[in-house]
Design a protein around this motif. Structure first.
Motif, PDB file in Angstrom:
ATOM      1  N   SER A  19       0.876  -1.187   0.000  1.00 13.68           N
ATOM      2  CA  SER A  19       0.000   0.000   0.000  1.00 13.68           C
ATOM      3  C   SER A  19       0.900   1.220   0.000  1.00 13.68           C
ATOM      4  CB  SER A  19      -0.922  -0.021   1.207  1.00 13.68           C
ATOM      5  OG  SER A  19      -0.389  -0.788   2.245  1.00 13.68           O
ATOM      6  N   ALA A  20       0.313   2.381   0.046  1.00 11.43           N
ATOM      7  CA  ALA A  20       1.107   3.617  -0.047  1.00 11.43           C
ATOM      8  C   ALA A  20       2.172   3.648   1.034  1.00 11.43           C
ATOM      9  CB  ALA A  20       0.195   4.822   0.088  1.00 11.43           C
ATOM     10  N   ALA A  21       3.396   3.899   0.643  1.00  8.13           N
ATOM     11  CA  ALA A  21       4.483   3.871   1.623  1.00  8.13           C
ATOM     12  C   ALA A  21       4.457   5.128   2.465  1.00  8.13           C
ATOM     13  CB  ALA A  21       5.814   3.749   0.891  1.00  8.13           C
ATOM     14  N   GLN A  22       4.733   4.948   3.742  1.00  5.89           N
ATOM     15  CA  GLN A  22       4.815   6.103   4.624  1.00  5.89           C
ATOM     16  C   GLN A  22       6.172   6.747   4.467  1.00  5.89           C
ATOM     17  OE1 GLN A  22       4.224   4.666   8.483  1.00  5.89           O
ATOM     18  NE2 GLN A  22       2.155   5.402   8.691  1.00  5.89           N
ATOM     19  N   PRO A  23       6.252   8.071   4.518  1.00  2.79           N
ATOM     20  CA  PRO A  23       7.573   8.692   4.597  1.00  2.79           C
ATOM     21  C   PRO A  23       8.162   8.341   5.954  1.00  2.79           C
ATOM     22  CG  PRO A  23       5.855  10.330   4.905  1.00  2.79           C
ATOM     23  CD  PRO A  23       5.170   9.068   4.526  1.00  2.79           C
ATOM     24  N   GLY A  24       9.421   7.895   6.011  1.00  2.50           N
ATOM     25  CA  GLY A  24      10.127   7.479   7.226  1.00  2.50           C
ATOM     26  C   GLY A  24       9.324   7.653   8.508  1.00  2.50           C
ATOM     27  N   PRO A  25       8.860   6.569   9.123  1.00  3.48           N
ATOM     28  CA  PRO A  25       7.968   6.681  10.289  1.00  3.48           C
ATOM     29  C   PRO A  25       8.676   7.334  11.468  1.00  3.48           C
ATOM     30  CG  PRO A  25       8.614   4.401   9.908  1.00  3.48           C
ATOM     31  CD  PRO A  25       9.137   5.184   8.767  1.00  3.48           C
ATOM     32  N   ALA A  26       7.968   8.234  12.134  1.00  3.93           N
ATOM     33  CA  ALA A  26       8.522   8.882  13.309  1.00  3.93           C
ATOM     34  C   ALA A  26       8.449   7.924  14.481  1.00  3.93           C
ATOM     35  CB  ALA A  26       7.721  10.146  13.613  1.00  3.93           C
ATOM     36  N   PRO A  27       9.415   8.000  15.409  1.00  4.01           N
ATOM     37  CA  PRO A  27       9.344   7.099  16.561  1.00  4.01           C
ATOM     38  C   PRO A  27       8.069   7.359  17.342  1.00  4.01           C
ATOM     39  CG  PRO A  27      11.104   8.721  16.824  1.00  4.01           C
ATOM     40  CD  PRO A  27      10.583   8.869  15.454  1.00  4.01           C
ATOM     41  N   PRO A  28       7.346   6.303  17.676  1.00  7.76           N
ATOM     42  CA  PRO A  28       6.069   6.488  18.375  1.00  7.76           C
ATOM     43  C   PRO A  28       6.289   6.865  19.826  1.00  7.76           C
ATOM     44  CG  PRO A  28       6.552   4.173  18.153  1.00  7.76           C
ATOM     45  CD  PRO A  28       7.661   4.900  17.474  1.00  7.76           C
ATOM     46  N   ALA A  29       5.257   7.448  20.422  1.00  6.22           N
ATOM     47  CA  ALA A  29       5.337   7.762  21.839  1.00  6.22           C
ATOM     48  C   ALA A  29       5.434   6.466  22.624  1.00  6.22           C
ATOM     49  CB  ALA A  29       4.088   8.537  22.254  1.00  6.22           C
ATOM     50  N   PRO A  30       6.153   6.488  23.753  1.00 10.64           N
ATOM     51  CA  PRO A  30       6.263   5.277  24.574  1.00 10.64           C
ATOM     52  C   PRO A  30       4.890   4.694  24.897  1.00 10.64           C
ATOM     53  CG  PRO A  30       7.636   7.014  25.481  1.00 10.64           C
ATOM     54  CD  PRO A  30       6.896   7.619  24.334  1.00 10.64           C
ATOM     55  N   ALA A  31       3.939   5.599  25.080  1.00 10.73           N
ATOM     56  CA  ALA A  31       2.583   5.142  25.414  1.00 10.73           C
ATOM     57  C   ALA A  31       2.040   4.215  24.352  1.00 10.73           C
ATOM     58  CB  ALA A  31       1.673   6.345  25.574  1.00 10.73           C
TER      59      ALA A  31
END
Lengths: 321, 266
Positions: free
Chosen positions: A84-96
């Motif tokens: 599917s559509a590629a995400q631009p470099g995923p940002a690190p998710p919140a620890p939560a």
């Protein structure tokens, strides 16, 4: 979801070690939250599952099963899916969010195990972890920790080759025979009857022999039972699917006949001693009434104890072949 | 964990084993819970005093709270037996079922669920459910197949079957109440006494309020002239007995033989 505030307490929760034998084995897989499945029509998971994995997984010491190899294998598997559509470099998710994923994964693994289904790494990634695949190792680590601390269960990689996991009980499985004999878990009683028949015979049990035994319980192949339903389907298909039994054609016999053997899961989860105790209770005899079998059972128990002098689980970690 | 005085419970092997076993069984009645609890103590902590079940469960729940799961207590709608299940609070749908049913099977369950919720009696007939197989999402399902899938739901304790009709198992209500109330806010019925989701029950013929059978039993216990709590009209239905676990064990009636008190009382 107001889980954010709870997550801060989570490291404390994980740090609280109430009792001794907690071994944390990092589990691994990820999956899509099962909540997606019924709430909406089968919509694709949160993030594109085929997002190109350019970055390395987070540098954490890897223990069992070489998670990197697992990840690569999973990626290869996923390369076949329609991207599917590629995400631009995923940002690190919140620890939560990672914590939430770990909780979802915990539940997913528990339910899979409850239903005696295979816990398969690619499924975990597809069903729960989804776009958080990059952080699957830390998610898995947290999930394993929770499972060990709260449930006393180890999430073990049982086969790197097939990427299967299993939940192994860290506590002695004493419940099995007791539960089997009350009618709370009738399936186990039925299964134990068949397994003990096979065991006592010392080789495969022909289907006709199994039905002779089941007839004592009032079960017939053609009759539907109020608890078991279609008994024949249960023992020749479901128990086989769950790897508790093997159902094979007897070679060179015409007309065709079939026989039952212990399945790999039965060998893993049930000890010979348990079978002997089961037999002893059912037939109201001493286990020594089957002297050679009893000797075997004692041998196995001793071997298991020697293999695991400190661990409580009599079944040692499953081989990773 | 807002209150500073609220201490997190301590998990020992007694609790862990208990959780494992509860998870294995899926749903348990109160008597089984106590038996299991005693067993866990016997295995790990022979000489300790066994906690009262309620305290034992609250202790475990305080640990589970941060995981968004809990041991939830409910009551069967037909005869008021207390039941318990480990429930996931974080998801609002049928997540437990989702792992081993196919798309069309889940849709069949959804259709049956809707019929049950919309019905007057809380029961949906097999015929009505099977007539919807053409509308299912996913792979085409034949009626014969659908019959077997419905039996699978019964075996897995999601549905109960009585005389060719289906209603929700206590376990399904326990696990899915939140989801049902959110998904069908207009169609759901609520008990006038306990304010929980109501699938089966009795209703007042004058003002239409509804009550669970066990709620009726408790509310009108030893009341010679039962009257509707809302409109005060004479309550026209048979008042069931309050569930008494002691009485049941003594008389030795096995669970599978016990006739439920359900009768069409709408």
């Amino acid at each position: 979801m107001s889980e954010q505030s709870k997550d801060l307490s989570d490291p404390n929760f994980a740090a609280e070690a109430p009792s001794s034998e907690v071994h944390s084995s990092p589990g691994v897989p990820e999956g899509v939250p099962p909540s997606e499945t019924l709430a909406e029509p089968q919509s694709p998971p949160l993030g594109p599952t085929a997002a190109p994995q350019a970055a390395q997984p987070p540098q954490v010491p890897s223990d069992e099963g070489d998670p990197k190899a697992l990840q690569q294998a999973a990626e290869e598997g996923r390369a076949h899916q329609a991207p599917s559509a590629a995400q631009p470099g995923p940002a690190p998710p919140a620890p939560a969010q990672l914590v939430q994923k770990a909780h979802e994964l915990m539940w997913y693994v528990l339910v899979k195990d409850q239903k005696k289904m295979i816990i398969w790494f690619p499924d975990m990634v597809k069903d729960v972890i989804g776009s958080y695949k990059k952080w699957c190792r830390s998610i898995l680590r947290r999930t394993s920790l929770i499972l060990a601390r709260v449930f006393g269960l180890h999430l073990r990689l049982t086969s790197l080759h097939t990427m299967e996991f299993a939940l192994v009980k860290a506590l002695e499985p004493e419940e099995l025979d007791r539960v089997a004999l009350s009618n709370r878990m009738p399936m186990t009683g039925l299964l134990l009857m068949i397994l003990s028949l096979i065991y006592v015979k010392g080789r495969g049990a022909r289907e006709s022999a199994v039905w002779n035994v089941l007839r004592i319980l009032g079960l017939r192949p053609w009759k539907k039972h109020s608890t078991f339903g279609d008994v024949r389907k249960l023992i020749t298909e479901e128990f086989v699917q769950q790897n508790y039994l093997k159902y094979q054609r007897v070679p060179y016999v015409e007309p065709p006949e079939y026989e039952f053997f212990w399945g790999s899961r039965a060998s893993r989860e049930i000890t010979k001693l348990q079978i002997m105790e089961f037999l002893a209770r059912v037939f109201k005899k001493d286990p020594q009434a089957w002297p050679s079998r009893y000797r075997e059972a004692l041998e196995e128990a001793r071997a298991l104890r020697e293999a695991n002098p400190t661990a409580h689980c009599p079944r040692s970690s499953v081989s990773e072949d | 964990m807002q209150s500073s005085t609220k201490r997190m419970g301590i998990m020992t092997d007694v609790h862990r084993r208990f959780l494992q076993l509860l998870m294995t069984h899926g749903v348990l009645e109160e008597w089984d819970m106590k038996r299991l609890q005693r067993h866990c103590y016997k295995v790990h902590d022979r000489h300790a005093t066994v906690d009262k079940l309620e305290d034992f469960i609250n202790n475990i729940n305080s640990v589970l709270e941060s995981l968004y799961i809990e041991i939830k207590r409910g009551v069967t709608e037909d005869d008021g037996r207390p039941i318990y299940a480990l429930v996931n609070l974080a998801t609002t749908s049928v997540s437990k079922m989702a792992t081993d049913f196919a798309e069309n099977e889940l849709d069949l369950f959804r259709k049956a669920l809707e019929l049950i919720i919309d019905s007057e009696t809380g029961f949906a007939s097999s015929t009505n459910i099977l007539n919807l197989v053409d509308q299912l999402k996913g792979k085409k399902m034949r009626k014969k197949e659908a019959e077997q899938v419905l039996q699978k739901f019964v075996q897995n304790k999601w549905l109960i079957e009585k005389e060719g009709e289906f209603t929700l198992h206590g376990r399904a209500i326990l696990e899915m109440e939140q989801y049902i109330r959110e998904t069908y806010p207009d169609a759901v019925k609520i008990c006038n006494i306990c304010h929980s989701l109501l699938i089966q029950g009795q209703s007042c013929e004058t003002c239409g309020i509804r009550m669970h059978l066990p709620c009726v039993a408790k509310y009108f216990q030893s009341n010679a002239e039962p009257r509707c709590p809302h409109c005060n009209d004479y309550w026209p239905h048979e008042i069931p007995e309050v569930f008494d676990p002691e009485k049941e064990r003594e008389s030795g009636i096995s669970k599978s033989n016990k006739k439920s008190l359900r009768s069409r009382q709408h």
